[in-house]
Design an enzyme around this catalytic site. Structure first.
Site, PDB file in Angstrom:
ATOM      1  N   HIS A  98      32.570  49.699  42.720  1.00  0.00           N
ATOM      2  CA  HIS A  98      33.526  48.714  42.132  1.00  0.00           C
ATOM      3  C   HIS A  98      33.275  47.325  42.081  1.00  0.00           C
ATOM      4  O   HIS A  98      33.876  46.338  41.478  1.00  0.00           O
ATOM      5  CB  HIS A  98      34.568  48.589  43.362  1.00  0.00           C
ATOM      6  CG  HIS A  98      35.291  50.055  43.600  1.00  0.00           C
ATOM      7  ND1 HIS A  98      36.413  50.187  43.040  1.00  0.00           N
ATOM      8  CD2 HIS A  98      34.949  51.129  44.117  1.00  0.00           C
ATOM      9  CE1 HIS A  98      36.944  51.440  43.233  1.00  0.00           C
ATOM     10  NE2 HIS A  98      35.794  52.053  44.028  1.00  0.00           N
ATOM     11  N   ASP A 141      32.923  39.506  38.148  1.00  0.00           N
ATOM     12  CA  ASP A 141      33.910  40.353  38.830  1.00  0.00           C
ATOM     13  C   ASP A 141      33.711  41.718  38.193  1.00  0.00           C
ATOM     14  O   ASP A 141      33.468  41.783  37.154  1.00  0.00           O
ATOM     15  CB  ASP A 141      35.245  39.975  38.604  1.00  0.00           C
ATOM     16  CG  ASP A 141      36.293  40.268  39.791  1.00  0.00           C
ATOM     17  OD1 ASP A 141      36.098  41.043  40.826  1.00  0.00           O
ATOM     18  OD2 ASP A 141      37.579  39.357  39.806  1.00  0.00           O
TER      19      ASP A 141
HETATM   20  P1  ADQ Z   1      38.849  42.548  44.757  1.00  0.00           P
HETATM   21  O1  ADQ Z   1      37.486  41.576  44.615  1.00  0.00           O
HETATM   22  O2  ADQ Z   1      39.638  42.451  45.798  1.00  0.00           O
HETATM   23  O3  ADQ Z   1      38.308  43.963  44.360  1.00  0.00           O
HETATM   24  P2  ADQ Z   1      40.785  42.620  42.499  1.00  0.00           P
HETATM   25  O4  ADQ Z   1      40.234  43.463  41.539  1.00  0.00           O
HETATM   26  O5  ADQ Z   1      41.245  41.226  41.565  1.00  0.00           O
HETATM   27  O6  ADQ Z   1      39.543  42.091  43.401  1.00  0.00           O
HETATM   28  O7  ADQ Z   1      41.913  42.961  43.308  1.00  0.00           O
HETATM   29  C1  ADQ Z   1      42.605  42.083  44.077  1.00  0.00           C
HETATM   30  C2  ADQ Z   1      43.651  42.976  44.628  1.00  0.00           C
HETATM   31  O8  ADQ Z   1      44.320  42.184  45.733  1.00  0.00           O
HETATM   32  C3  ADQ Z   1      44.974  42.754  43.601  1.00  0.00           C
HETATM   33  O9  ADQ Z   1      45.487  44.385  43.848  1.00  0.00           O
HETATM   34  C4  ADQ Z   1      46.060  41.883  44.147  1.00  0.00           C
HETATM   35  O10 ADQ Z   1      47.150  42.250  43.643  1.00  0.00           O
HETATM   36  C5  ADQ Z   1      45.523  41.911  45.469  1.00  0.00           C
HETATM   37  N1  ADQ Z   1      45.878  40.420  45.923  1.00  0.00           N
HETATM   38  C6  ADQ Z   1      45.042  39.449  45.683  1.00  0.00           C
HETATM   39  N2  ADQ Z   1      45.576  38.116  45.946  1.00  0.00           N
HETATM   40  C7  ADQ Z   1      46.643  38.524  46.919  1.00  0.00           C
HETATM   41  C8  ADQ Z   1      47.591  37.888  47.502  1.00  0.00           C
HETATM   42  N3  ADQ Z   1      47.469  36.607  47.942  1.00  0.00           N
HETATM   43  N4  ADQ Z   1      48.417  38.589  48.294  1.00  0.00           N
HETATM   44  C9  ADQ Z   1      48.511  39.725  47.966  1.00  0.00           C
HETATM   45  N5  ADQ Z   1      47.549  40.736  47.347  1.00  0.00           N
HETATM   46  C10 ADQ Z   1      46.625  40.026  46.665  1.00  0.00           C
HETATM   47  C11 ADQ Z   1      37.127  44.896  44.221  1.00  0.00           C
HETATM   48  C12 ADQ Z   1      36.195  44.026  42.910  1.00  0.00           C
HETATM   49  C13 ADQ Z   1      36.899  43.948  41.566  1.00  0.00           C
HETATM   50  C14 ADQ Z   1      37.595  45.527  41.326  1.00  0.00           C
HETATM   51  C15 ADQ Z   1      38.302  45.828  42.395  1.00  0.00           C
HETATM   52  C16 ADQ Z   1      38.722  47.424  41.991  1.00  0.00           C
HETATM   53  O11 ADQ Z   1      35.552  42.918  43.418  1.00  0.00           O
HETATM   54  O12 ADQ Z   1      36.312  43.592  40.641  1.00  0.00           O
HETATM   55  O13 ADQ Z   1      38.389  45.179  40.333  1.00  0.00           O
HETATM   56  O14 ADQ Z   1      37.674  45.912  43.530  1.00  0.00           O
HETATM   57  O15 ADQ Z   1      37.672  48.157  41.868  1.00  0.00           O
END
Ligand code: ADQ
Length: 477
Positions: free
Chosen positions: A171, A373
């Protein structure tokens, strides 16, 4: 736990393996009560787990005693906990996974800590996961291992259960060779991963990096066009599977979310992130301040709403980052605020998904500017929730999502000046152009959602398995 408990006559069960189980455990007077969580990966795996039966294996997030069980009779699939003690968690999770692999794989070598003790525990825990997989898997099952916490698990599972297909999906980014080779255990990690029949990454760039590392580090035979690696008489398939979101569910949430209390007449720029140094929050705040400097006409008419969910606060870098952001927000607000307007509204907490959908829907601009990311799902959630006045997505070219979301306004997040200019462009973009870009982004994300992703991966795993069996391993470059 007896294998019979998980047995299914439906065939091709799916065994999902991830560091964390999709449950939250609360201890009540009757023992542990587990609540199933929702979210991206649950949405991805649940349809297959429910249709074909299966088991999710992972750490439950707390210590369980004796034979305490997490699965109830009504549950659509079984949950199999892997015990990890607090001391082990410190080394395996905070230490090796989040102190070594996370920064290095995001190309932050100077933030990376290399500790032999952490590595030893990481190896032990990966072995423990493999042991559980080995005892639960039955002939005909498919095993799908997830993420950097479990790099050694594919080979460890294969050593125990050579009879089941093994898929691995990463991921986070896979770094270029020059970064990867800084890892003192680089050979072991590659060998661990190559135990899988299929290795999936978010985007083609990471596939190229991985093939490069296998070739240069292990002298493996690599076919770049087909994405195959030959090692020890086996052929391993490597491919990109760009992860999508549950588009329909976000769209529906946005359609029914109550009015968010966002607008007081000004335009809103929204940032939503886990609090993590890879997400580029300080750079973004500096770019916003630069916008207010260069274009005073935006003062009092634009607000940056930054929502950051607390994360990994056991790791020192994350605590420093929090302090840095607190200070930056204070400095920018102190400099530009008026009695009736605060340029930055900053929430350090998690927001429930339906509220988040309302924020996404009502924001004029989303600023998604990670320094690196794997994919970034916030960018995708934002476009899915744009069901009213079309907004603009500003997206870092260093997020995996940039490889496909080409209609976003792409920026280099390190370029504060350029990001400020892009913010100005987004805030002043004509409606027709906003709509055109958004339509293209929405159509793509709707067509390549999380369900398509899971189906593609599992179909590729079946094909890869046929390829990887030793007797078929004669494919040449
Ligand atoms: P993350 O680094 O966690 O995931 P991301 O893909 O942006 O990054 O996912 C974050 C999730 O957390 C999103 O679903 C978002 O809605 C939720 N989120 C963020 N801030 C929030 C808040 N304040 N309140 C509630 N929800 C919140 C890792 C990798 C990424 C990859 C994913 C999936 O780092 O690059 O896209 O896994 O593979």
């Amino acid at each position: 736990m007896t294998p019979a408990k998980h047995s299914s006559s439906r065939g091709h069960r799916l065994i999902v393996v991830s560091n964390r189980l999709p449950v939250t455990i609360k201890r009540g007077p009757r023992g542990p009560e587990s609540y199933r969580s929702t979210g991206g990966l649950v949405a991805a795996f649940e349809p297959t787990l429910t249709t074909h039966g299966g088991v999710w294996i992972g750490w439950p997030g707390t210590d369980l005693r004796g034979d305490e069980e997490l699965t109830g009779p009504e549950d659509p699939y079984a949950i199999e906990p892997v015990p990890v003690s607090r001391a082990e968690l410190k080394r395996y999770y905070d230490g090796f996974a989040n102190g070594t692999l996370w920064p290095l794989f995001h190309s932050f070598p100077t933030q990376t800590v290399f500790q032999n003790r952490d590595w030893e525990t990481y190896r032990e825990i990966n072995d423990r996961f493999a042991e559980v997989v080995g005892s639960v898997a039955e002939r005909g099952d498919r095993v799908w291992i997830n993420d950097y916490h479990l790099f050694l698990a594919p080979d460890a599972v294969r050593a125990r259960r050579g009879d089941v297909p093994i898929g691995f999906f990463l991921h986070i980014p896979f770094p270029p060779y020059d970064i990867y080779r800084l890892l003192p255990w680089s050979t072991e990690v590659l060998v661990g991963l190559l135990g899988a029949d299929l290795i999936g990454f978010h985007v083609k760039g990471y596939v190229r990096n991985f093939l490069d590392c296998a070739k240069r580090h292990l002298q493996a035979k690599v076919d770049r066009r087909r994405g195959t690696i030959e090692l020890d008489g086996r052929t391993i398939q490597v491919a990109a599977f760009p992860l999508g979101i549950d588009f329909q569910s976000f769209e529906a949430m946005a359609e029914s979310a109550p009015e968010s209390p966002l607008h007081h007449g000004e335009q809103i720029i929204l940032g939503v992130d886990r609090m993590d140094y890879t997400k580029g929050i300080p750079h973004r705040i500096l770019a916003f301040a630069r916008l207010l400097e260069k274009h005073p006409e935006h003062r009092r008419h634009v607000t940056l709403l930054q929502v950051a969910v607390p994360s990994r606060s056991e790791v020192p870098e994350y605590r420093y980052l929090r302090r840095e952001i607190d200070e930056l927000v204070g400095r920018v607000n102190g400099r530009f605020a008026t009695a009736s307007w605060n340029p930055i509204r900053y929430l350090y907490r998690s927001v429930p998904q339906n509220k988040l959908a309302g924020l996404y829907r009502d924001a004029d601009v989303a600023i998604v500017t990670p320094l690196r990311d794997g994919m970034n799902l916030v960018a995708k959630e934002y476009v899915a929730c744009q069901v009213r006045n079309p907004g603009v997505l500003i997206l870092s070219m260093l997020a995996g999502a940039a490889e496909t979301m080409e209609e976003a306004v792409q920026v280099n997040p390190y370029d504060v000046e350029g990001t400020a200019d892009s913010l100005h462009m987004a805030l002043t973009m004509p409606t027709a152009e906003r709509q055109r870009r958004l339509d293209a982004l929405r159509n793509r994300e709707r067509a390549s959602d999380v369900h398509v992703w899971a189906t593609d991966f599992l179909e590729s795993l079946d094909r890869a398995r046929k390829l990887s069996r030793p007797r078929a391993a004669t494919v040449t470059a």
